[in-house]
Design an enzyme around this catalytic site. Sequence first.
Site, short mmCIF file in Angstrom:
data_model
loop_
_atom_site.label_atom_id
_atom_site.label_comp_id
_atom_site.label_asym_id
_atom_site.label_seq_id
_atom_site.Cartn_x
_atom_site.Cartn_y
_atom_site.Cartn_z
N CYS A 265 -12.75 12.14 -26.72
CA CYS A 265 -12.03 11.84 -25.48
C CYS A 265 -12.87 11.18 -24.39
CB CYS A 265 -11.30 13.06 -24.95
SG CYS A 265 -12.06 14.64 -25.28
N GLN A 312 -12.23 12.32 -37.01
CA GLN A 312 -11.02 12.80 -36.33
C GLN A 312 -10.07 11.63 -36.15
OE1 GLN A 312 -11.44 16.14 -34.69
NE2 GLN A 312 -9.25 16.26 -34.35
N ASP A 314 -8.06 10.48 -34.04
CA ASP A 314 -7.75 10.73 -32.64
C ASP A 314 -6.90 9.64 -32.03
OD1 ASP A 314 -8.23 12.71 -30.75
OD2 ASP A 314 -10.39 12.61 -31.04
N HIS A 316 -5.69 8.71 -27.69
CA HIS A 316 -5.57 9.12 -26.30
C HIS A 316 -4.58 8.19 -25.62
CE1 HIS A 316 -9.41 10.84 -27.62
NE2 HIS A 316 -9.05 11.83 -26.85
N LYS A 396 -1.32 22.83 -25.31
CA LYS A 396 -1.15 21.96 -26.47
C LYS A 396 -0.02 22.45 -27.36
CE LYS A 396 -4.74 24.40 -29.10
NZ LYS A 396 -5.81 24.27 -30.11
#
Length: 514
Positions: A265, A312, A314, A316, A396
């Site tokens: 992140c 990961q 991921d 964002h 979450k």
Amino acid sequence: MNEDILNHSASHVMASAIRHLWPDARFAIGPSIKNGFYYDIDIKKTIVPEDLKAIEKEMLKIVKQNIKFEKSQVSKDDARKMFKDNPYKLELIEEIKDDMAGIYKTGDFTDLCAGPHIESTGQIGAFKLLSVAGAYWRGSEKNKMLTRIYGTAFATKQELKSYLDMLELAKRSDHRVIGKNLDLFTFHDEAPGFPFFHPKGMILQNTILDYWRSEHALEGYQEIKTPVILSNELWKTSGHWDNYKDNMYFVQIDECEYAIKPMNCPGAILVYKSSQHSYRDFPIRYAELGLVHRHEKSGVLHGLFRVRNFTQDDAHIFCLVSQLEDEIKGVIKMIDRMYKVFGFDDYHVELSTRPVKRIGSDLVWDKAENALKNVLSQKNLPFKINEGDGAFYGPKIDFHIKDCLGRTWQCATIQLDFSMPEKFDLEYTGEDNSRHRPVMLHRVVLGSIERFIAILIEHYSGNLPLWLAPVQAAVLPISDKFHAYSNEIYEILKKSGFRAEIDNRVESLNKKTS
């Protein structure tokens, strides 16, 4: 009958049996766990798997006697006297907040325990001791290594049989064994906890990632790549330093302190901050297949399920408050679609709320938790509240898929974050020409790619769907005279896009297929 209570009661019966066999044993903790129980024991004798039969035999005697579990409350001073020769119980007594300590007596065995328990030992219909392992007291390598004995208990013999059958199937489906047999990956002493993917393993991984990229392109994600090493100051700003530094690796470069990233992140935030943004730019969806490193203790490493570095999947998402719920709904839809492609139709959802150790005000947490609840309600998705298990920066939604063995795995997550945009001073120019703060969503679909591969291997017992299989077709000539024709078929398969192999060894067909 409550499974946790039954298994916790069985752990007391096991401890009682061990005390009968080896009176010098000192007992630490014996909780129930998922599908079973364990007890950590300080004992001079080296317990080996062959000893489990003797313990089971003694346990059976105690069960047949139908001895009552008798509860009492004693002062902490009296409890200290009762367990004066047991340093583990004495340590636990000091942590009891009340003035009184719970005690359970089962025949001639007395234990420090808050309970609850079943009424008597006879209610344990069937049990099995499964394995012996070593475990540091309190999980710290600085403490003494204890003997941990695992077991499971059920109300009926049929339930026990079904569970043991499932364990046997799981053993045959062990991704570590299958991965080695299929030449997908290995682990080496030179890099404990760091997987080595072989060519066929890379075919599997890249097939998954090719599909992942195609789905993300359709959903309007832009792929980014951020550095593996970032300065300590960045992690202090993000909050990871205070909340996660014990799980991080560090390195010094030119007398400056850096950390190997455990999460992606902060890197995505720096990409966002690299240019100016207008309200017209949103939503901004950055996707990253980011390699992260986490300092896991050697005792918890387990094949691809628990490693020290992994990729990961991921993403964002930076968006306006007005776009927030639609973005969450879009991620949920994407997760559902992708799971079904991999054969996971059965999953459940949990909403994890604010942990004790967190950043951000209660007002912000209220706003974030309510937003996630609203989306789940609008999507008619049943969910369980998982109190206190949110990320340190926000609540979450977790998705737990169920495999063919009935086991659940938490993979996808959607995390709502108002705090990091504040900590990093993220801005955009609004319609009113003033500066505003965006909202940030952290999300993964598959989670750790390595762990997801392990789940797939065990779910399919190595017999992966054709589109995922590293080898989709094999040509096996039964004698030398067919080699030329076999090579022709092999070339046709390759040119047609199949991942094919040919086996020209001078061996019988049985050996080639074994």
